[in-house]
Every structure is written in structure tokens, then in C-alpha cells.
Design a protein around this motif. Structure first.
Motif, PDB file in Angstrom:
ATOM      1  N   ALA A   1     -34.820-120.526  66.420  1.00 28.58           N
ATOM      2  CA  ALA A   1     -34.442-120.026  67.977  1.00 28.58           C
ATOM      3  C   ALA A   1     -32.889-119.915  68.281  1.00 28.58           C
TER       4      ALA A   1
ATOM      5  N   ALA B   1     -39.865-121.652  72.411  1.00 29.16           N
ATOM      6  CA  ALA B   1     -39.704-122.406  71.589  1.00 29.16           C
ATOM      7  C   ALA B   1     -39.192-123.905  71.684  1.00 29.16           C
TER       8      ALA B   1
ATOM      9  N   ALA C   1     -38.102-125.227  64.274  1.00 25.13           N
ATOM     10  CA  ALA C   1     -38.278-124.102  65.256  1.00 25.13           C
ATOM     11  C   ALA C   1     -36.954-123.890  66.326  1.00 25.13           C
TER      12      ALA C   1
END
Length: 160
Positions: free
Chosen positions: A77, A14, A73
Motif C-alpha cells: 500500500a 489496507a 500489505a
């Protein structure tokens, strides 16, 4: 751009994807061609030039400039913005080293541009100067997080 996937922070897919989406390749091209009366389409292949038979752009569909997606993202994460804007996860700051070889002004400008592009996403880029003579050692021993290397082919048949 080489990513050292053995680096603790870059082992996270990620994070790597977010870094890729945070870099505006068209801006980097403008820096590289600065002072020249020249432009060209962004490279879509590391093997063939766009004017060669068999060329296909296999980059544009998988590599896009999307800093807002990069932020989402990183949030997903577990990398949350810290008090100074640098993201933090499990007490560790999202700091990535960038190895800069030599003293070329365009390479320095490119490194500074990378840092400026990553900052709004919450990534601190730490620019680390190295001697050009250490190129092979840096790559073979993975003494980097991020490292930029370009093919500069004089061969009219592309980079081999």
C-alpha cells in the motif's frame, strides 16, 4: 475495536486490515483474565454466546493474527519503514490514535499491549486519555481513530 474510517490514515482499507492482523487476540484475552483462574475460547460472535443454540464462530475465518502479512500489505500500500521503524507514506507517519477511557488498570495494560503489538509492524499507537463521561460524545462525533468497547451482558441470552 471500532475503527474511525473517516480518519485520514484509517480511510485506507489496507491499513485497517494490517492493524487487525497485528493484534493477537489471545494475548489480549490473557491480559483481560489476568489474576483469574479462568479461560474461555476467543469470542466468535457479538450476538450469541458459544453455549447458545445458533452460535456460529464467524470471526475466526476472517480475523487472524498475521503480523508478517500485515507488513507485506503495508509495503504493497506504499507504507515504507522509516528510519525509526514507523512507516511513512507521502511524508506522513503511520500514527494511529487510541482513545483510552478512565483509569482501569486492565484497560491501560491492554492499550500498552496494542502499542507493543503494532510497533514491530511499523505503526505508532498514540494513547489518548479521555474521561469516561465523554464516551457518547467521542463515539457520536468520531473523536477517535481506534476505540475499544466491549459488550458486558448480564443477559443469559447474549448481547442484544
Amino acid at each position: 475495536m471500532y475503527f474511525n474510517t473517516k480518519s485520514p490514515v484509517l480511510a485506507d482499507k489496507a491499513v485497517r486490515k494490517a492493524l487487525e492482523e497485528s493484534i493477537d487476540r489471545s494475548q489480549i484475552a490473557k491480559i483481560q483474565f489476568q489474576g483469574l483462574d479462568y479461560t474461555e475460547p476467543l469470542s466468535g460472535s457479538a450476538v450469541l454466546y458459544s453455549l447458545q443454540k445458533g452460535y456460529e464462530d464467524n470471526v475466526a475465518s476472517v480475523l487472524k493474527y498475521a503480523p508478517d502479512e500485515a507488513k507485506r500489505a503495508l509495503d504493497a500500500a506504499g507504507w515504507k519503514p522509516g528510519h525509526d521503524g514507523v512507516r511513512v507514506k507521502d511524508g506522513k507517519r503511520l500514527e494511529v490514535g487510541y482513545t483510552l477511557l478512565g483509569n482501569d488498570p486492565l484497560d491501560k495494560a491492554t492499550a500498552v499491549a496494542f502499542a507493543a503489538m503494532l510497533k514491530p509492524v511499523g505503526v505508532r499507537l498514540v494513547i489518548k486519555k479521555a474521561d469516561e463521561a465523554d464516551f457518547s460524545n467521542i463515539l457520536s462525533e468520531r473523536k477517535f481513530d481506534l476505540f475499544l468497547s466491549r459488550n458486558r451482558s448480564m443477559d443469559p441470552f447474549g448481547a442484544h
